[in-house]
Design a protein around this motif. Sequence first.
Motif, PDB file in Angstrom:
ATOM      1  N   SER A 329     -54.454 -75.524 -38.788  1.00  0.00           N
ATOM      2  CA  SER A 329     -53.206 -74.000 -38.918  1.00  0.00           C
ATOM      3  C   SER A 329     -54.546 -72.605 -39.618  1.00  0.00           C
ATOM      4  N   ILE A 330     -55.217 -73.463 -40.501  1.00  0.00           N
ATOM      5  CA  ILE A 330     -55.717 -71.935 -41.228  1.00  0.00           C
ATOM      6  C   ILE A 330     -57.521 -72.788 -41.637  1.00  0.00           C
ATOM      7  N   PHE A 331     -57.466 -73.579 -41.235  1.00  0.00           N
ATOM      8  CA  PHE A 331     -59.510 -74.534 -41.432  1.00  0.00           C
ATOM      9  C   PHE A 331     -59.222 -74.453 -39.963  1.00  0.00           C
ATOM     10  N   VAL A 339     -57.330 -69.694 -28.657  1.00  0.00           N
ATOM     11  CA  VAL A 339     -56.505 -70.347 -28.162  1.00  0.00           C
ATOM     12  C   VAL A 339     -55.048 -69.881 -28.516  1.00  0.00           C
ATOM     13  N   GLN A 340     -54.585 -70.759 -29.587  1.00  0.00           N
ATOM     14  CA  GLN A 340     -53.132 -70.962 -30.061  1.00  0.00           C
ATOM     15  C   GLN A 340     -52.796 -69.790 -30.419  1.00  0.00           C
ATOM     16  N   ALA A 341     -53.870 -69.139 -31.766  1.00  0.00           N
ATOM     17  CA  ALA A 341     -53.717 -68.480 -32.291  1.00  0.00           C
ATOM     18  C   ALA A 341     -52.560 -68.840 -33.204  1.00  0.00           C
ATOM     19  N   MET A 342     -53.131 -70.503 -34.116  1.00  0.00           N
ATOM     20  CA  MET A 342     -51.621 -70.528 -34.898  1.00  0.00           C
ATOM     21  C   MET A 342     -50.748 -70.025 -36.632  1.00  0.00           C
ATOM     22  N   ASP A 445     -54.486 -73.906 -20.296  1.00  0.00           N
ATOM     23  CA  ASP A 445     -55.351 -73.958 -20.712  1.00  0.00           C
ATOM     24  C   ASP A 445     -55.994 -74.864 -19.671  1.00  0.00           C
ATOM     25  N   ARG A 446     -57.037 -74.770 -20.630  1.00  0.00           N
ATOM     26  CA  ARG A 446     -58.144 -76.062 -20.213  1.00  0.00           C
ATOM     27  C   ARG A 446     -59.483 -76.410 -21.523  1.00  0.00           C
ATOM     28  N   LEU A 447     -59.433 -78.165 -20.163  1.00  0.00           N
ATOM     29  CA  LEU A 447     -59.236 -78.951 -21.640  1.00  0.00           C
ATOM     30  C   LEU A 447     -60.569 -79.800 -20.537  1.00  0.00           C
ATOM     31  N   TRP A 448     -60.937 -81.131 -21.345  1.00  0.00           N
ATOM     32  CA  TRP A 448     -61.765 -81.849 -20.926  1.00  0.00           C
ATOM     33  C   TRP A 448     -61.367 -82.676 -19.485  1.00  0.00           C
ATOM     34  N   PHE A 449     -59.809 -83.660 -19.582  1.00  0.00           N
ATOM     35  CA  PHE A 449     -58.954 -84.150 -19.546  1.00  0.00           C
ATOM     36  C   PHE A 449     -58.034 -83.576 -18.738  1.00  0.00           C
ATOM     37  N   PRO A 450     -56.746 -84.557 -18.233  1.00  0.00           N
ATOM     38  CA  PRO A 450     -56.192 -83.808 -17.800  1.00  0.00           C
ATOM     39  C   PRO A 450     -54.588 -83.759 -18.661  1.00  0.00           C
ATOM     40  N   HIS A 451     -54.041 -82.551 -17.854  1.00  0.00           N
ATOM     41  CA  HIS A 451     -53.023 -82.035 -19.165  1.00  0.00           C
ATOM     42  C   HIS A 451     -51.811 -81.772 -18.295  1.00  0.00           C
ATOM     43  N   PRO A 452     -50.823 -81.010 -18.473  1.00  0.00           N
ATOM     44  CA  PRO A 452     -50.000 -80.786 -17.982  1.00  0.00           C
ATOM     45  C   PRO A 452     -49.892 -78.300 -18.024  1.00  0.00           C
ATOM     46  N   GLY A 457     -47.584 -80.429 -27.555  1.00  0.00           N
ATOM     47  CA  GLY A 457     -46.460 -80.257 -29.249  1.00  0.00           C
ATOM     48  C   GLY A 457     -47.298 -79.301 -29.685  1.00  0.00           C
ATOM     49  N   SER A 458     -48.601 -78.484 -29.094  1.00  0.00           N
ATOM     50  CA  SER A 458     -48.983 -78.059 -29.552  1.00  0.00           C
ATOM     51  C   SER A 458     -47.728 -76.664 -28.946  1.00  0.00           C
ATOM     52  N   ILE A 459     -48.894 -75.639 -29.621  1.00  0.00           N
ATOM     53  CA  ILE A 459     -47.604 -73.954 -29.857  1.00  0.00           C
ATOM     54  C   ILE A 459     -48.302 -72.604 -29.167  1.00  0.00           C
TER      55      ILE A 459
END
Length: 630
Positions: A329-331, A339-342, A445-452, A457-459
Amino acid sequence: MGWRNAFDNAKPVFVTIYATVIIGIIFSSLYVISAIYSGKSAADSTTSWLSHVGSPPVEQAPNVSQPAIVQAVPTPSLEPRSMSTRPIWEAPLHTNKMPPLKKFRLSKELVQERVKDNVIIVTFGNYAFMDFILTWVKHLTDLGLSNLLIGAMDTKLLEALYWKGVPVFDMGSHMSTIDVGWGSPTFHKMGREKVILIDSILPYGYELLMCDTDMVWLKDPLPYLARYPEADVLTSSDQVVPTVTDDRLDIWQQVGAAYNIGIFHWRPTDAAKRLAKEWKDMLLADEKIWDQNGFNDLVRKQLGPPVDGESGLVYAFDGNLKLGVLPASIFCSGHTYFVQAMYQQLRLEPYAVHTTFQYAGTEGKRHRLREGMVFYDPPEYYDAPGGFLSFKPSIPKTLLLDGEHNVKSHFSLINYQIKQIRMALAIASLLNRTLVMPPLWCRLDRLWFPHPGVLEGSITRQPFICPLDHVFEVNVMLKELPEEIFGPQINIREYSFFDNPLMPKKVKESWLEVQLCQGGIQDCVASNTTSPSGVLRFPKRSNEETFKTIFSSFKDVKVIQFSSMQDSFPGFTDKAREEKFKNRVKRYVGIWCCVAEHTPGHIYYDMYWDEKPGWKPIPPQTPEDDHPPP
């Protein structure tokens, strides 16, 4: 009258002292002024340190861009100073010759001259990453840190950094000066150089904070690292699901992603030295092993038990090495930051951002840092010839917020923006202006693999302002393409461009607002006359001759901003130019990835989707279909 005689006898001394003081003040003032561009604003002088890269400069002062440190600038010394102890950004005199290469060899003595509190901060690279390296150093020196060294993999970088006053050592790699590209054989060679470097420095007895050049420091990390004195190694990771909501170490049992070796801290313990040596031996024995995979394989040979119940450290590697995972979250990775601006959502202060999780090579990394306003460009970047063009995206609320976040709604939102950007690119080309890209809104979001849609679990918030490389091929947009095939180059800037503190006042204050209107109605005629408030009303769907005629009156205006791009420009009347423009911009868009129910799962964006009746966002149905749109 003895005192009078004493005074008369002392007068020559007083005069000498007075003259010396006055000369010293003048000399110091000239020295400071020489570091600042004549006639530049404060924002301009902030980036003065970036000029004359790679060539021996005239005599210049250290970077004095921060008002708080101007009075601390040292007076030029007539005594020779070690290149390793000279203050950073204090360039050698142009009358000096560069020392021989052997003076730049890595040694304990060279490192010792830069160490502070037994810590040295190191990065390395070749000349292709010169601007990244200067940005990396500038962030650290702005944080008050000077215990740093740069490893030069080619002599061109070594010479350039030396003449900039940046502490540098020769890695003896004799590497190419060009960008080698992620995953290339030379890229893997760079990874091996990193391991060799760690294995070389640890025996000197100093703590080593090792970093890649494609990251920047936003906050002094040393106090944080000092909180874990028992740790042998503290590493960053590619974790995208938060395991803690404060600034503690990530919970190692919940970190399923790879440990990322772009940011990690080593203490010179026996356990750390054993890990470094075994890692080096592994990579040198098998050139096919990626350095990061090798590190993960070794560290995870044994993982557990915890060192104690409080620190968050874990026994790893051989059962004796004490490992900690820095909180993502900070590193930050490129995902948790851009993307998340966690860190924002958890109300934390980020220490660092590493440009991972991006899709456009080195150009994409640079653009990400520019979007985040943490990359240092020279003054001319903010005052381009021909000026700038920008527009307000004016996205309907229904496209942005209504309905489910799915592939269909994502592409409807993106396509609306793509069409406006296409028109803006055409107008920018027509007026020979640099286009400031709008913020790009995504639902998925964009990634390299299938996702919903977003990672479980991400925010990640939906919708969100996504990095430009999620949709556009930034590396292609910035590439010089042959004009005879693709028409003139169209330069771009990041969406945060006008918010950057380095933006000069003269650009900010030279601004024309253009309000598009429906031609044929009252007060909507093609004219170069502005309203009392300085707004120019301009008819929609005006042809290129009208654009050139009207806006030639404003060629000296730095920024032209349109109220929208919807129906702004119908296209070039010159069919040859229109064809070249199409050849260029259709290459600007990339893919979205990926749906789970089809292989392949990626879907191509199409710059001219609106000219293809029945266009739908679907993956390639056959291998023959798997190519960018024609």
